[in-house]
Design a protein around this motif. Sequence first.
Motif, PDB file in Angstrom:
ATOM      1  N   LYS A 211     107.164 170.983  93.604  1.00 32.01           N
ATOM      2  CA  LYS A 211     108.420 171.130  92.867  1.00 32.01           C
ATOM      3  C   LYS A 211     108.617 170.058  91.793  1.00 32.01           C
ATOM      4  O   LYS A 211     109.610 170.081  91.068  1.00 32.01           O
ATOM      5  N   LEU A 212     107.654 169.150  91.660  1.00 33.41           N
ATOM      6  CA  LEU A 212     107.829 168.012  90.750  1.00 33.41           C
ATOM      7  C   LEU A 212     107.939 168.438  89.299  1.00 33.41           C
ATOM      8  O   LEU A 212     108.802 167.952  88.561  1.00 33.41           O
ATOM      9  N   HIS A 213     107.074 169.347  88.847  1.00 34.68           N
ATOM     10  CA  HIS A 213     107.098 169.736  87.433  1.00 34.68           C
ATOM     11  C   HIS A 213     108.419 170.410  87.074  1.00 34.68           C
ATOM     12  O   HIS A 213     108.955 170.194  85.979  1.00 34.68           O
ATOM     13  N   HIS A 214     108.950 171.199  87.982  1.00 35.47           N
ATOM     14  CA  HIS A 214     110.237 171.863  87.702  1.00 35.47           C
ATOM     15  C   HIS A 214     111.354 170.845  87.546  1.00 35.47           C
ATOM     16  O   HIS A 214     112.217 170.968  86.657  1.00 35.47           O
ATOM     17  N   ASN A 218     107.019 167.193  81.951  1.00 32.69           N
ATOM     18  CA  ASN A 218     106.354 166.267  81.014  1.00 32.69           C
ATOM     19  C   ASN A 218     106.032 164.904  81.613  1.00 32.69           C
ATOM     20  O   ASN A 218     105.578 164.002  80.913  1.00 32.69           O
ATOM     21  N   LEU A 219     106.256 164.754  82.901  1.00 29.29           N
ATOM     22  CA  LEU A 219     105.925 163.514  83.593  1.00 29.29           C
ATOM     23  C   LEU A 219     104.419 163.433  83.806  1.00 29.29           C
ATOM     24  O   LEU A 219     103.727 164.449  83.877  1.00 29.29           O
ATOM     25  N   ASN A 220     103.878 162.231  83.926  1.00 31.85           N
ATOM     26  CA  ASN A 220     102.475 162.055  84.302  1.00 31.85           C
ATOM     27  C   ASN A 220     102.358 161.959  85.819  1.00 31.85           C
ATOM     28  O   ASN A 220     103.102 161.216  86.458  1.00 31.85           O
ATOM     29  N   LEU A 221     101.429 162.706  86.384  1.00 30.89           N
ATOM     30  CA  LEU A 221     101.180 162.680  87.816  1.00 30.89           C
ATOM     31  C   LEU A 221      99.855 161.979  88.076  1.00 30.89           C
ATOM     32  O   LEU A 221      98.831 162.311  87.484  1.00 30.89           O
ATOM     33  N   ALA A 222      99.889 161.000  88.973  1.00 35.34           N
ATOM     34  CA  ALA A 222      98.676 160.319  89.412  1.00 35.34           C
ATOM     35  C   ALA A 222      98.537 160.533  90.919  1.00 35.34           C
ATOM     36  O   ALA A 222      99.505 160.393  91.663  1.00 35.34           O
ATOM     37  N   VAL A 223      97.336 160.870  91.360  1.00 30.23           N
ATOM     38  CA  VAL A 223      97.093 161.153  92.768  1.00 30.23           C
ATOM     39  C   VAL A 223      96.117 160.125  93.323  1.00 30.23           C
ATOM     40  O   VAL A 223      95.015 159.947  92.798  1.00 30.23           O
ATOM     41  N   SER A 224      96.546 159.439  94.371  1.00 30.55           N
ATOM     42  CA  SER A 224      95.676 158.469  95.037  1.00 30.55           C
ATOM     43  C   SER A 224      94.734 159.233  95.962  1.00 30.55           C
ATOM     44  O   SER A 224      95.050 159.470  97.127  1.00 30.55           O
ATOM     45  N   LEU A 225      93.590 159.618  95.436  1.00 31.04           N
ATOM     46  CA  LEU A 225      92.651 160.454  96.184  1.00 31.04           C
ATOM     47  C   LEU A 225      91.761 159.603  97.089  1.00 31.04           C
ATOM     48  O   LEU A 225      91.691 159.802  98.293  1.00 31.04           O
ATOM     49  N   HIS A 226      91.024 158.687  96.481  1.00 32.48           N
ATOM     50  CA  HIS A 226      90.268 157.635  97.172  1.00 32.48           C
ATOM     51  C   HIS A 226      89.100 158.108  98.020  1.00 32.48           C
ATOM     52  O   HIS A 226      88.342 157.267  98.544  1.00 32.48           O
TER      53      HIS A 226
END
Length: 372
Positions: A211-214, A218-226
């Motif tokens: 639901k973040l994009h809604h 236009n926000l930047n999403l970073a995912v801590s995959l690791h």
Amino acid sequence: MAYRSIFDASALRTEFENAGINPQFIPLIWKKVLQNPNCKWEEILSLPAAAYSLLNSKFVPLSSTLHSVAHSTDAVTSKLLVKLKSGAFVEAVIMRYDSRKGQYDGKPRPGGPRSTLCVSSQVGCKMGCKFCATGSMGFKSNLSTGEIVEQLVHASRISNIRNIVFMGMGEPLNNYSALVEAIRMMTTFPFQLSPKKITVSTVGIVHAINKLHHDLPNLNLAVSLHAPVQDIRCQIMPAARAFPLEKLMDALHLYQKNSQQKIFIEYIMLDGVNDDELQAQQLGKLLETLEVVVNLIPFNPIGSTSQFRTSSEAKVKYFQKVLREKYNIRTTVRKEMGQDINGACGQLVVSEQDKLLATSTAPLTDIEDLRF
């Protein structure tokens, strides 16, 4: 009674509406507090009479105080220790860059000096990542909207902040409502930051990503995959058990389809754990159908008893080469800043020494008190 921060936007707006006061005066109040965080409400002219009694009875300009600032030896990083009204502490980090240094595509880089603020969203963290110092605190509490925004207020008195990264203490998407409201404040008057200059980092809270994009376009999403496989993720990131890699990747594909934006992948390099050629190949295959930028992060020590070691420079370079040359994935290696003040990635933790310093030092109330 407990006074609220003036930057707790929804509470302030509700109180104004209930009192029959036009909310259009709220941005004026925020602007005045930014100019003088120690102001008295009566110093803000042109407010309706009812506003002064309401503000005096229920709100304070700032609910947190800046107790100490530590500067790195190279003067490019400053770590802020912020005391909340509960008596708890959080840390925020200012990182200064000059984008004109070096070259891009064989040409001088455009731009100039800029400052990025690394913001905390919780006191402690419940994710328990084994390579992160914040996780050793456990989870204490969520920050309110005002407590998140006030980190920007404090930092703005030290440096002109252009970028925000939610990579400080806590898992931002576990404090979703306050996060969304804080970012909406940061992108409107009086801060007026561009959403494209704000990055939210998450270990992969799937239902929140969906639901973040809604809520925050236009926000930047970073995912801590690791790690490129579920079993390694679970070994070093216990919370990954609740968010299987397959479901996380489905969420990222849907996020990218809806947002049409690159996704930033954070990957901490742990010697002998996730840094060999097999893992580089697995990561490349996992990400090759997404448009991503992979940021390889040298592991920062979090104490003499740490079970992890930093990958060698040669290993990091080879890992990067595999992703770039075989999978055509844009891959960078993070330049670590603030290690000497424990302000680098994974090092944010409020220690007993920090608490002692905070309680034995008068709160900083003016920029001159910082003594550059």
